[in-house]
Design an enzyme around this catalytic site. Structure first.
Site, PDB file in Angstrom:
ATOM      1  N   GLU A 186       4.499  -6.095   4.026  1.00  0.00           N
ATOM      2  CA  GLU A 186       4.333  -5.455   5.327  1.00  0.00           C
ATOM      3  C   GLU A 186       5.483  -5.837   6.260  1.00  0.00           C
ATOM      4  O   GLU A 186       6.164  -6.843   6.057  1.00  0.00           O
ATOM      5  CB  GLU A 186       3.001  -5.883   5.950  1.00  0.00           C
ATOM      6  CG  GLU A 186       1.765  -5.399   5.216  1.00  0.00           C
ATOM      7  CD  GLU A 186       1.362  -3.985   5.609  1.00  0.00           C
ATOM      8  OE1 GLU A 186       2.141  -3.302   6.310  1.00  0.00           O
ATOM      9  OE2 GLU A 186       0.260  -3.560   5.202  1.00  0.00           O
ATOM     10  N   GLU A 239      -5.051   1.540   2.757  1.00  0.00           N
ATOM     11  CA  GLU A 239      -4.904   0.351   3.597  1.00  0.00           C
ATOM     12  C   GLU A 239      -4.974   0.713   5.071  1.00  0.00           C
ATOM     13  O   GLU A 239      -5.469  -0.071   5.886  1.00  0.00           O
ATOM     14  CB  GLU A 239      -3.560  -0.330   3.284  1.00  0.00           C
ATOM     15  CG  GLU A 239      -3.378  -1.694   3.933  1.00  0.00           C
ATOM     16  CD  GLU A 239      -2.768  -1.646   5.330  1.00  0.00           C
ATOM     17  OE1 GLU A 239      -2.766  -2.686   6.005  1.00  0.00           O
ATOM     18  OE2 GLU A 239      -2.309  -0.552   5.760  1.00  0.00           O
ATOM     19  N   GLU A 240      -4.504   1.904   5.422  1.00  0.00           N
ATOM     20  CA  GLU A 240      -4.464   2.297   6.825  1.00  0.00           C
ATOM     21  C   GLU A 240      -5.832   2.693   7.383  1.00  0.00           C
ATOM     22  O   GLU A 240      -5.948   2.964   8.579  1.00  0.00           O
ATOM     23  CB  GLU A 240      -3.471   3.459   7.012  1.00  0.00           C
ATOM     24  CG  GLU A 240      -2.027   3.141   6.656  1.00  0.00           C
ATOM     25  CD  GLU A 240      -1.362   2.170   7.626  1.00  0.00           C
ATOM     26  OE1 GLU A 240      -2.043   1.680   8.560  1.00  0.00           O
ATOM     27  OE2 GLU A 240      -0.168   1.900   7.461  1.00  0.00           O
ATOM     28  N   ASP A 248      -0.185   4.346   1.125  1.00  0.00           N
ATOM     29  CA  ASP A 248      -0.563   5.355   2.113  1.00  0.00           C
ATOM     30  C   ASP A 248       0.162   5.122   3.435  1.00  0.00           C
ATOM     31  O   ASP A 248       0.689   4.038   3.706  1.00  0.00           O
ATOM     32  CB  ASP A 248      -2.076   5.361   2.331  1.00  0.00           C
ATOM     33  CG  ASP A 248      -2.619   4.005   2.776  1.00  0.00           C
ATOM     34  OD1 ASP A 248      -2.172   2.975   2.229  1.00  0.00           O
ATOM     35  OD2 ASP A 248      -3.474   3.974   3.672  1.00  0.00           O
ATOM     36  N   HIS A 258       0.839  -1.202   0.000  1.00  0.00           N
ATOM     37  CA  HIS A 258       0.000   0.000   0.000  1.00  0.00           C
ATOM     38  C   HIS A 258       0.873   1.251   0.000  1.00  0.00           C
ATOM     39  O   HIS A 258       1.980   1.260   0.543  1.00  0.00           O
ATOM     40  CB  HIS A 258      -0.962   0.005   1.192  1.00  0.00           C
ATOM     41  CG  HIS A 258      -0.297   0.018   2.546  1.00  0.00           C
ATOM     42  ND1 HIS A 258       0.090   1.177   3.187  1.00  0.00           N
ATOM     43  CD2 HIS A 258       0.024  -0.989   3.396  1.00  0.00           C
ATOM     44  CE1 HIS A 258       0.614   0.891   4.356  1.00  0.00           C
ATOM     45  NE2 HIS A 258       0.597  -0.427   4.507  1.00  0.00           N
ATOM     46  N   HIS A 306       3.890   3.087  12.625  1.00  0.00           N
ATOM     47  CA  HIS A 306       2.966   4.021  13.292  1.00  0.00           C
ATOM     48  C   HIS A 306       3.619   4.730  14.476  1.00  0.00           C
ATOM     49  O   HIS A 306       2.912   5.225  15.361  1.00  0.00           O
ATOM     50  CB  HIS A 306       1.701   3.307  13.765  1.00  0.00           C
ATOM     51  CG  HIS A 306       0.929   2.621  12.673  1.00  0.00           C
ATOM     52  ND1 HIS A 306      -0.334   2.105  12.866  1.00  0.00           N
ATOM     53  CD2 HIS A 306       1.227   2.370  11.371  1.00  0.00           C
ATOM     54  CE1 HIS A 306      -0.774   1.567  11.746  1.00  0.00           C
ATOM     55  NE2 HIS A 306       0.175   1.708  10.821  1.00  0.00           N
ATOM     56  N   ASP A 312       6.563   1.042   7.060  1.00  0.00           N
ATOM     57  CA  ASP A 312       5.172   0.661   6.780  1.00  0.00           C
ATOM     58  C   ASP A 312       4.572   1.610   5.760  1.00  0.00           C
ATOM     59  O   ASP A 312       3.913   2.577   6.132  1.00  0.00           O
ATOM     60  CB  ASP A 312       4.384   0.681   8.088  1.00  0.00           C
ATOM     61  CG  ASP A 312       2.948   0.236   7.950  1.00  0.00           C
ATOM     62  OD1 ASP A 312       2.619  -0.422   6.949  1.00  0.00           O
ATOM     63  OD2 ASP A 312       2.144   0.560   8.835  1.00  0.00           O
TER      64      ASP A 312
END
Length: 382
Positions: A166, A141-142, A79, A77, A353, A109
């Site tokens: 991932e 995706e997030e 984003d 992903h 994150h 990520d």
């Protein structure tokens, strides 16, 4: 010729693509998609960029090199989550090399996976491919996984295997939990706080519901277990609660949002139905209106067999037994297309994150070599 891995990652990190339910923060990913499309075009890929049906400001990318069916997919992903720049010691939107690490939002990520996938794919010419290589980049995706939910709009090729890049610390992940994000809304009746009988207090009602929900959490732990995970039972996290406006008015509105991490042997639809029945019980007892809603469609749990070719290959290549991870990914959406899928990437979820997110540079070469080996195994060998 494509830029170096570091140069590509620098470009991706410096191109913001935050996904967030708050539309004041949410950003488009299309500029990131265009960078990838240009590099892939330079490497001889046939590139399709498709805006989402649900949001024309977001897009997916499907790139294919080589003819025929089968072959290999590298997927991820584009984003990132939002970040508070004041909590970072480096600029989150600039790639910073320090202490053997590349710092920047998305390095781990998972923007860092795409330069590695491109670098690996650049080592083989189309003329040597007996089956195709595909690279897929999605949006959102997030948040809602809207991009992955629209993969079927691509007329997706019938691939043999897919690697979702991932962060797994270079350990193949064959299973992960699903995620249900739920919102409970209680509507009471406002009134002056000097007379509780003059209204229906939504906070009182929410207290009753939360009490049942906490017991439900204990019940879930007793009913379900899966030894593939460090936390072997389903979890229920009370995430945020908003209610009322002033202390001297009977509260007329309360909202609770929580998530449940769902094991592969659980039925997500039945889970939501159980929550709805709890709400009905509280509603009858308190004479309050209670609404149960999903914040976004459920992210399904994922599990593939450990005896599959891709799992066995990555287990042998890394000398690491396959594991389960607690976080959700797009893997179930590729699996639903009939593709053997494994989650496998160079970053660590401990960095995802987080402020000062980073990717260890010593993971770069091993990951690239494994991806090159997978291309040989699935796309150039007889």
């Amino acid at each position: 010729m494509i830029p170096s891995i570091g140069e590509m990652l620098r470009t991706l990190v410096s191109t913001p693509s935050v996904s967030c339910p708050d539309q004041q923060i949410d950003q488009s990913n299309i500029e990131v998609i265009h960078h990838l499309a240009n590099w892939l075009d330079d490497e001889g890929f046939e590139v399709i960029v498709k805006p989402l049906e649900t949001n024309k400001h977001k897009a997916n990318l499907l790139a294919k090199k080589g003819l025929g069916e089968g072959g290999l997919v590298f997927a991820g992903h584009t984003d990132t989550v939002p970040c508070l720049e004041s909590h970072w010691n480096v600029d989150p939107y600039a790639l910073t090399e320090q202490d053997g690490r590349w710092y920047g939002l998305g390095t781990c990520d998972m923007k860092g996976f795409f330069p590695l996938a491109l670098a690996a794919a650049s080592t083989v010419s189309a003329s040597k491919l007996q089956k195709p290589i595909c690279i897929v980049a999605t949006s959102d995706e997030e948040t809602s996984m809207a991009g992955a939910r629209e993969l079927e709009n691509f007329d997706f090729p019938t691939a043999d295997a897919a690697v979702i890049g991932e962060p797994t610390d270079l350990v193949p992940a064959y299973t992960h939990k699903g995620i249900a994000l739920l919102k409970i809304t209680v509507k009471g009746v406002a009134g002056h706080s000097s007379n509780p009988a003059a209204g229906v207090n939504a906070i009182d009602t929410m207290h009753c519901f939360i009490s049942l929900l906490m017991q439900f959490r204990i019940d879930l732990k007793a009913r379900y277990t899966n030894e593939a995970f460090d936390v072997q039972h389903p979890t229920l996290n009370l995430g945020c609660l908003h209610a009322g406006d002033v202390p001297n008015r009977i509260c007329s509105h309360a909202e609770l949002q929580f998530d449940i991490r769902i094991l592969p042997n659980m039925n997500p639809s039945h889970l939501v139905e159980e929550i709805e029945r709890l709400a009905e019980v509280v509603s009858r007892e308190t004479e309050s209106e209670i609404d149960v809603a999903l914040c976004c469609p459920i992210i399904p749990p994922f599990e593939t067999t450990t005896s599959g070719k891709l799992v066995r290959h990555l287990t042998q290549a890394t000398k690491q037994p396959p594991q389960g991870v607690a976080f959700g990914t797009e893997a179930p959406f590729y699996q639903a297309l009939g593709i053997e899928t494994v989650v496998f990437g160079p970053g660590s979820v401990n960095q995802a994150h987080q402020p000062d997110e980073y990717l260890s540079i010593d993971r770069i070469k091993p990951m690239q070599l494994i991806l090159e080996d997978l291309i040989h195994t699935y796309c150039t060998s007889n």
